[in-house]
Design a protein around this motif. Structure first.
Motif, PDB file in Angstrom:
ATOM      1  N   LEU A   1       0.872  -1.779   0.037  1.00  0.00           N
ATOM      2  CA  LEU A   1      -0.283  -0.027   0.195  1.00  0.00           C
ATOM      3  C   LEU A   1       0.380   1.148  -0.236  1.00  0.00           C
ATOM      4  N   LEU A   2       1.112   1.016   1.013  1.00  0.00           N
ATOM      5  CA  LEU A   2       2.576   2.877   0.846  1.00  0.00           C
ATOM      6  C   LEU A   2       3.045   2.563  -0.619  1.00  0.00           C
ATOM      7  N   ALA A   3       3.844   1.544  -0.910  1.00  0.00           N
ATOM      8  CA  ALA A   3       4.992   1.767  -2.672  1.00  0.00           C
ATOM      9  C   ALA A   3       4.058   1.880  -3.408  1.00  0.00           C
ATOM     10  N   LEU A   4       2.591   1.425  -3.182  1.00  0.00           N
ATOM     11  CA  LEU A   4       1.548   2.349  -4.217  1.00  0.00           C
ATOM     12  C   LEU A   4       0.940   3.877  -4.310  1.00  0.00           C
ATOM     13  N   HIS A   5       1.059   3.857  -2.605  1.00  0.00           N
ATOM     14  CA  HIS A   5       0.609   6.026  -2.496  1.00  0.00           C
ATOM     15  C   HIS A   5       1.686   6.600  -3.318  1.00  0.00           C
ATOM     16  N   GLY A   6       0.763   7.477  -3.865  1.00  0.00           N
ATOM     17  CA  GLY A   6       1.274   8.533  -4.905  1.00  0.00           C
ATOM     18  C   GLY A   6       2.205   8.116  -5.592  1.00  0.00           C
ATOM     19  N   ARG A   7       2.436   6.676  -5.516  1.00  0.00           N
ATOM     20  CA  ARG A   7       2.755   6.639  -7.059  1.00  0.00           C
ATOM     21  C   ARG A   7       1.907   5.924  -8.752  1.00  0.00           C
ATOM     22  N   GLY A   8       0.875   6.148  -8.430  1.00  0.00           N
ATOM     23  CA  GLY A   8      -0.696   5.960  -9.379  1.00  0.00           C
ATOM     24  C   GLY A   8       0.064   4.325  -9.345  1.00  0.00           C
ATOM     25  N   GLU A   9      -0.144   4.234 -11.147  1.00  0.00           N
ATOM     26  CA  GLU A   9       0.369   2.545 -11.616  1.00  0.00           C
ATOM     27  C   GLU A   9       1.812   2.200 -11.121  1.00  0.00           C
TER      28      GLU A   9
END
Length: 163
Positions: free
Chosen positions: A47-55
């Motif tokens: 979740l943290l890795a995807l947060h703010g990075r889009g896809e």
């Protein structure tokens, strides 16, 4: 092999003390994640890795989470079943799948970030900014210097190390 003596925590070498502290902190953190968010530490990392990075692609996400792609598959499966992550076909390459947070996943990630950024000290020692900086430098150096090979060679039992 020499028998391991049970000793007072104040007497054990620093490396072993770090391991014991890490185990206790991990157990407490894992319980909080499960009780409050229904997540594992691995799920939180996604979740943290995807947060703010889009896809992200599966491979990109695996790198960010420090896991192998096959390991990530099960984590993403669980998060997808929980409605926190979704798989999307890449518009440019229909064979490729990209991973993204759902709205619920974004809310959970933001809640986790708020929890992690809580400025409350863990102990009276890290409440002192000067001491906290020393602890931070110590931990960052350990993280930077530990490779798989080195980690396997680090003795962790009482009486086996020089510190």
């Amino acid at each position: 092999m020499l028998p391991v003596e049970l000793v007072n925590l104040h007497d054990i070498p620093l490396g072993r003390l770090l391991v014991v502290a890490g185990q206790r902190a991990t157990a407490r953190w894992n319980k909080l994640l499960a009780d409050r968010f229904g997540l594992t530490n691995s799920g939180m990392s996604v979740l943290l890795a995807l947060h703010g990075r889009g896809e992200l692609t599966h491979g990109e996400l695996a790198l960010l989470c420090f896991v192998k792609p096959p390991t990530l598959t099960g984590i993403v499966d669980t998060l997808e079943k929980g409605g926190l992550v979704e798989r999307r076909r890449d518009g440019a390459d229909r064979r490729a799948v990209r991973l993204a947070l759902t709205l619920d996943g974004a809310v959970a990630a933001q809640s986790l970030i708020s929890l992690i950024r809580n400025p409350r000290p863990l102990t009276s020692v890290d409440a002192d900014p000067a001491k906290a900086q020393v602890i931070r430098e110590f931990l960052l150096e350990i993280i930077a210097n530990m490779t798989d090979t080195e980690a396997a060679e680090v003795p962790i039992l009482h009486g086996e190390e020089s510190s």
